[in-house]
Design a protein around this motif. Structure first.
Motif, PDB file in Angstrom:
ATOM      1  N   THR A 296      66.968  60.206  24.116  1.00 29.01           N
ATOM      2  CA  THR A 296      66.831  59.018  24.966  1.00 29.01           C
ATOM      3  C   THR A 296      67.856  59.104  26.094  1.00 29.01           C
ATOM      4  OG1 THR A 296      68.351  57.727  23.599  1.00 29.01           O
ATOM      5  CG2 THR A 296      66.003  57.488  23.131  1.00 29.01           C
ATOM      6  N   PHE A 297      67.461  58.623  27.243  1.00 26.70           N
ATOM      7  CA  PHE A 297      68.338  58.625  28.407  1.00 26.70           C
ATOM      8  C   PHE A 297      68.470  57.218  28.946  1.00 26.70           C
ATOM      9  CE2 PHE A 297      67.139  63.117  28.710  1.00 26.70           C
ATOM     10  CZ  PHE A 297      68.357  63.689  29.041  1.00 26.70           C
ATOM     11  N   ASP A 298      69.661  56.887  29.357  1.00 20.94           N
ATOM     12  CA  ASP A 298      69.934  55.665  30.098  1.00 20.94           C
ATOM     13  C   ASP A 298      69.452  55.900  31.533  1.00 20.94           C
ATOM     14  OD1 ASP A 298      71.858  54.224  32.028  1.00 20.94           O
ATOM     15  OD2 ASP A 298      72.198  53.196  30.121  1.00 20.94           O
ATOM     16  N   ASP A 299      68.891  54.877  32.156  1.00 26.86           N
ATOM     17  CA  ASP A 299      68.398  55.021  33.532  1.00 26.86           C
ATOM     18  C   ASP A 299      69.471  55.507  34.492  1.00 26.86           C
ATOM     19  OD1 ASP A 299      65.834  54.296  32.857  1.00 26.86           O
ATOM     20  OD2 ASP A 299      66.064  52.204  33.484  1.00 26.86           O
ATOM     21  N   SER A 300      70.707  55.053  34.281  1.00 30.12           N
ATOM     22  CA  SER A 300      71.778  55.470  35.190  1.00 30.12           C
ATOM     23  C   SER A 300      72.060  56.966  35.052  1.00 30.12           C
ATOM     24  CB  SER A 300      73.050  54.656  34.944  1.00 30.12           C
ATOM     25  OG  SER A 300      73.560  54.890  33.649  1.00 30.12           O
ATOM     26  N   VAL A 301      71.944  57.496  33.836  1.00 30.35           N
ATOM     27  CA  VAL A 301      72.148  58.938  33.634  1.00 30.35           C
ATOM     28  C   VAL A 301      71.041  59.719  34.333  1.00 30.35           C
ATOM     29  CG1 VAL A 301      72.232  60.797  31.923  1.00 30.35           C
ATOM     30  CG2 VAL A 301      73.445  58.657  31.492  1.00 30.35           C
ATOM     31  N   CYS A 302      69.806  59.238  34.228  1.00 29.72           N
ATOM     32  CA  CYS A 302      68.688  59.888  34.923  1.00 29.72           C
ATOM     33  C   CYS A 302      68.927  59.928  36.428  1.00 29.72           C
ATOM     34  CB  CYS A 302      67.374  59.173  34.622  1.00 29.72           C
ATOM     35  SG  CYS A 302      66.780  59.446  32.960  1.00 29.72           S
ATOM     36  N   THR A 303      69.396  58.829  36.970  1.00 25.06           N
ATOM     37  CA  THR A 303      69.675  58.754  38.407  1.00 25.06           C
ATOM     38  C   THR A 303      70.753  59.748  38.798  1.00 25.06           C
ATOM     39  OG1 THR A 303      69.029  56.432  38.484  1.00 25.06           O
ATOM     40  CG2 THR A 303      70.433  57.222  40.278  1.00 25.06           C
ATOM     41  N   ILE A 304      71.812  59.816  38.025  1.00 23.78           N
ATOM     42  CA  ILE A 304      72.916  60.745  38.319  1.00 23.78           C
ATOM     43  C   ILE A 304      72.428  62.189  38.221  1.00 23.78           C
ATOM     44  CG2 ILE A 304      75.185  61.560  37.562  1.00 23.78           C
ATOM     45  CD1 ILE A 304      75.691  58.602  36.647  1.00 23.78           C
ATOM     46  N   CYS A 305      71.612  62.481  37.206  1.00 19.88           N
ATOM     47  CA  CYS A 305      71.049  63.832  37.069  1.00 19.88           C
ATOM     48  C   CYS A 305      70.232  64.190  38.306  1.00 19.88           C
ATOM     49  CB  CYS A 305      70.176  63.934  35.820  1.00 19.88           C
ATOM     50  SG  CYS A 305      71.099  63.980  34.268  1.00 19.88           S
ATOM     51  N   GLU A 306      69.395  63.274  38.746  1.00 24.14           N
ATOM     52  CA  GLU A 306      68.570  63.515  39.930  1.00 24.14           C
ATOM     53  C   GLU A 306      69.429  63.741  41.170  1.00 24.14           C
ATOM     54  OE1 GLU A 306      65.937  60.154  40.020  1.00 24.14           O
ATOM     55  OE2 GLU A 306      64.813  60.859  38.275  1.00 24.14           O
ATOM     56  N   GLN A 307      70.538  63.002  41.280  1.00 25.39           N
ATOM     57  CA  GLN A 307      71.441  63.171  42.415  1.00 25.39           C
ATOM     58  C   GLN A 307      72.071  64.564  42.431  1.00 25.39           C
ATOM     59  OE1 GLN A 307      74.088  59.851  41.843  1.00 25.39           O
ATOM     60  NE2 GLN A 307      72.767  58.445  42.984  1.00 25.39           N
ATOM     61  N   HIS A 308      72.189  65.171  41.238  1.00 22.13           N
ATOM     62  CA  HIS A 308      72.747  66.521  41.115  1.00 22.13           C
ATOM     63  C   HIS A 308      71.649  67.589  41.104  1.00 22.13           C
ATOM     64  CE1 HIS A 308      76.458  64.412  40.011  1.00 22.13           C
ATOM     65  NE2 HIS A 308      77.054  65.535  40.337  1.00 22.13           N
ATOM     66  N   GLY A 309      70.408  67.177  41.397  1.00 19.34           N
ATOM     67  CA  GLY A 309      69.307  68.124  41.423  1.00 19.34           C
ATOM     68  C   GLY A 309      68.908  68.643  40.057  1.00 19.34           C
ATOM     69  N   MET A 310      69.198  67.874  39.029  1.00 19.56           N
ATOM     70  CA  MET A 310      68.953  68.289  37.656  1.00 19.56           C
ATOM     71  C   MET A 310      67.698  67.621  37.104  1.00 19.56           C
ATOM     72  SD  MET A 310      71.747  68.163  34.565  1.00 19.56           S
ATOM     73  CE  MET A 310      72.964  68.762  35.718  1.00 19.56           C
ATOM     74  N   SER A 311      66.826  68.417  36.504  1.00 23.82           N
ATOM     75  CA  SER A 311      65.634  67.878  35.841  1.00 23.82           C
ATOM     76  C   SER A 311      66.026  67.287  34.496  1.00 23.82           C
ATOM     77  CB  SER A 311      64.610  68.993  35.610  1.00 23.82           C
ATOM     78  OG  SER A 311      64.200  69.544  36.829  1.00 23.82           O
ATOM     79  N   VAL A 312      65.331  66.232  34.100  1.00 27.42           N
ATOM     80  CA  VAL A 312      65.612  65.532  32.848  1.00 27.42           C
ATOM     81  C   VAL A 312      64.355  65.549  31.985  1.00 27.42           C
ATOM     82  CG1 VAL A 312      66.234  63.296  31.841  1.00 27.42           C
ATOM     83  CG2 VAL A 312      67.290  64.029  33.991  1.00 27.42           C
TER      84      VAL A 312
ATOM     85  N   LEU B 287      63.108  64.206  24.755  1.00 26.88           N
ATOM     86  CA  LEU B 287      62.534  64.828  23.567  1.00 26.88           C
ATOM     87  C   LEU B 287      62.077  63.774  22.573  1.00 26.88           C
ATOM     88  CD1 LEU B 287      65.310  67.498  23.056  1.00 26.88           C
ATOM     89  CD2 LEU B 287      63.055  67.854  24.074  1.00 26.88           C
ATOM     90  N   PRO B 288      61.128  64.123  21.710  1.00 23.77           N
ATOM     91  CA  PRO B 288      60.713  63.181  20.669  1.00 23.77           C
ATOM     92  C   PRO B 288      61.843  62.956  19.668  1.00 23.77           C
ATOM     93  CG  PRO B 288      59.694  65.315  20.331  1.00 23.77           C
ATOM     94  CD  PRO B 288      60.419  65.389  21.639  1.00 23.77           C
ATOM     95  N   LYS B 289      61.825  61.807  19.030  1.00 20.25           N
ATOM     96  CA  LYS B 289      62.807  61.518  17.975  1.00 20.25           C
ATOM     97  C   LYS B 289      62.612  62.516  16.842  1.00 20.25           C
ATOM     98  CE  LYS B 289      64.625  57.656  19.512  1.00 20.25           C
ATOM     99  NZ  LYS B 289      65.909  57.685  20.105  1.00 20.25           N
ATOM    100  N   GLY B 290      63.669  62.761  16.115  1.00 26.37           N
ATOM    101  CA  GLY B 290      63.588  63.674  14.976  1.00 26.37           C
ATOM    102  C   GLY B 290      64.467  64.888  15.202  1.00 26.37           C
ATOM    103  N   SER B 291      64.285  65.848  14.355  1.00 26.62           N
ATOM    104  CA  SER B 291      65.103  67.050  14.363  1.00 26.62           C
ATOM    105  C   SER B 291      64.529  68.085  15.325  1.00 26.62           C
ATOM    106  CB  SER B 291      65.178  67.616  12.940  1.00 26.62           C
ATOM    107  OG  SER B 291      66.001  68.739  12.910  1.00 26.62           O
TER     108      SER B 291
END
Length: 103
Positions: free
Chosen positions: A62-78, A81-85
């Motif tokens: 799970t990702f927080d929206d703010s983390v997704c935004t920061i990743c995008e600002q760094h050109g990083m794809s997010v 993954l499904p829950k579980g192992s």
């Protein structure tokens, strides 16, 4: 390179945490080799840390929206993954099957 959060340095199963995960595996999707780095930031600054180590993508349950935004600002794809192992090997195999997503 894909950044993968881990609970322990020797873990191969992906952490349920992201920002507070103590370690990150940096997976080379061409070779399957990975190295583990310490998460010295334990805040949204972790994105800068993994980006500085060459990650251009990251995964988590799970990702927080703010983390997704920061990743995008760094050109990083997010990729969420499904829950579980889910293991580092699982991420590698998925990356190999869908190379267009992880390049």
């Amino acid at each position: 390179m894909i950044a993968i959060p881990l609970d322990r340095r020797e873990a191969t199963t992906i952490s349920q945490e992201y920002i507070k995960a103590p370690f990150f595996a940096l997976l080379d999707t061409d070779t399957g080799y990975y190295k583990v780095i310490d998460n010295t930031k334990k805040s949204s600054l972790v994105v800068e840390l993994i980006s500085d180590h060459g990650a251009d993508a990251t995964v988590c349950h799970t990702f927080d929206d703010s983390v997704c935004t920061i990743c995008e600002q760094h050109g990083m794809s997010v990729f969420e993954l499904p829950k579980g192992s889910v293991t580092i090997d699982d991420v590698y195999m998925e990356a190999r099957q869908h190379t267009e997503l992880f390049t």
